[in-house]
Design a protein around this motif. Structure first.
Motif, mmCIF file in Angstrom:
data_model
loop_
_atom_site.group_PDB
_atom_site.id
_atom_site.type_symbol
_atom_site.label_atom_id
_atom_site.label_comp_id
_atom_site.label_asym_id
_atom_site.label_seq_id
_atom_site.Cartn_x
_atom_site.Cartn_y
_atom_site.Cartn_z
ATOM 1 N N GLU A 41 0.830 -1.215 0.000
ATOM 2 C CA GLU A 41 0.000 0.000 0.000
ATOM 3 C C GLU A 41 0.859 1.258 0.000
ATOM 4 O O GLU A 41 0.584 2.212 -0.727
ATOM 5 C CB GLU A 41 -0.897 0.022 1.236
ATOM 6 N N GLN A 44 2.516 1.701 -3.420
ATOM 7 C CA GLN A 44 1.539 2.144 -4.411
ATOM 8 C C GLN A 44 1.169 3.608 -4.195
ATOM 9 O O GLN A 44 1.028 4.365 -5.155
ATOM 10 C CB GLN A 44 0.294 1.262 -4.360
ATOM 11 N N GLY A 45 1.025 4.014 -2.948
ATOM 12 C CA GLY A 45 0.736 5.415 -2.645
ATOM 13 C C GLY A 45 1.846 6.334 -3.089
ATOM 14 O O GLY A 45 1.598 7.406 -3.663
ATOM 15 N N ILE A 47 4.027 5.777 -5.482
ATOM 16 C CA ILE A 47 4.062 5.808 -6.945
ATOM 17 C C ILE A 47 2.933 6.681 -7.485
ATOM 18 O O ILE A 47 3.140 7.494 -8.397
ATOM 19 C CB ILE A 47 3.990 4.374 -7.514
ATOM 20 N N GLN A 48 1.734 6.561 -6.915
ATOM 21 C CA GLN A 48 0.602 7.385 -7.370
ATOM 22 C C GLN A 48 0.867 8.865 -7.109
ATOM 23 O O GLN A 48 0.562 9.715 -7.956
ATOM 24 C CB GLN A 48 -0.675 6.934 -6.695
ATOM 25 N N ASP A 49 1.431 9.185 -5.959
ATOM 26 C CA ASP A 49 1.764 10.582 -5.649
ATOM 27 C C ASP A 49 2.808 11.118 -6.616
ATOM 28 O O ASP A 49 2.752 12.280 -7.040
ATOM 29 C CB ASP A 49 2.262 10.728 -4.223
ATOM 30 N N LEU A 51 3.281 10.181 -9.698
ATOM 31 C CA LEU A 51 2.736 10.316 -11.055
ATOM 32 C C LEU A 51 1.747 11.474 -11.178
ATOM 33 O O LEU A 51 1.453 11.911 -12.283
ATOM 34 C CB LEU A 51 2.053 9.008 -11.472
ATOM 35 N N GLN A 52 1.263 11.991 -10.079
ATOM 36 C CA GLN A 52 0.275 13.083 -10.136
ATOM 37 C C GLN A 52 0.943 14.428 -10.156
ATOM 38 O O GLN A 52 1.924 14.773 -9.843
ATOM 39 C CB GLN A 52 -0.683 13.007 -8.957
#
Length: 52
Positions: A41, A44-45, A47-49, A51-52
Motif C-alpha cells: 500500500e 503504491q501510494g 508511486i501514485q503521488d 505520477l500526479q
C-alpha cells in the motif's frame, strides 16, 4: 608462509553452499516483506503521488 596463505584465498564448496543458502533466505524474507499489505500500500501510494 606466503605460499600457505595464498592457498586459503576464495571460498570452498561448503562456504559457497552456506553463502548461497543465506542469500536465498534473505531474498525470500525481502520478498515476503515487500509483498506484505502495508508495504505494498505504501509503495503504491508513493508511486501514485509521484505520477500526479
Amino acid at each position: 608462509m606466503a605460499q600457505r596463505l595464498r592457498g586459503e584465498r576464495g571460498m570452498s564448496t561448503a562456504e559457497y553452499a552456506v553463502g548461497t543458502l543465506a542469500a536465498v533466505a534473505f531474498a525470500g524474507l525481502l520478498l515476503n516483506v515487500l509483498t506484505s499489505g502495508a508495504v505494498e500500500e505504501t509503495l503504491q501510494g508513493l508511486i501514485q503521488d509521484a505520477l500526479q
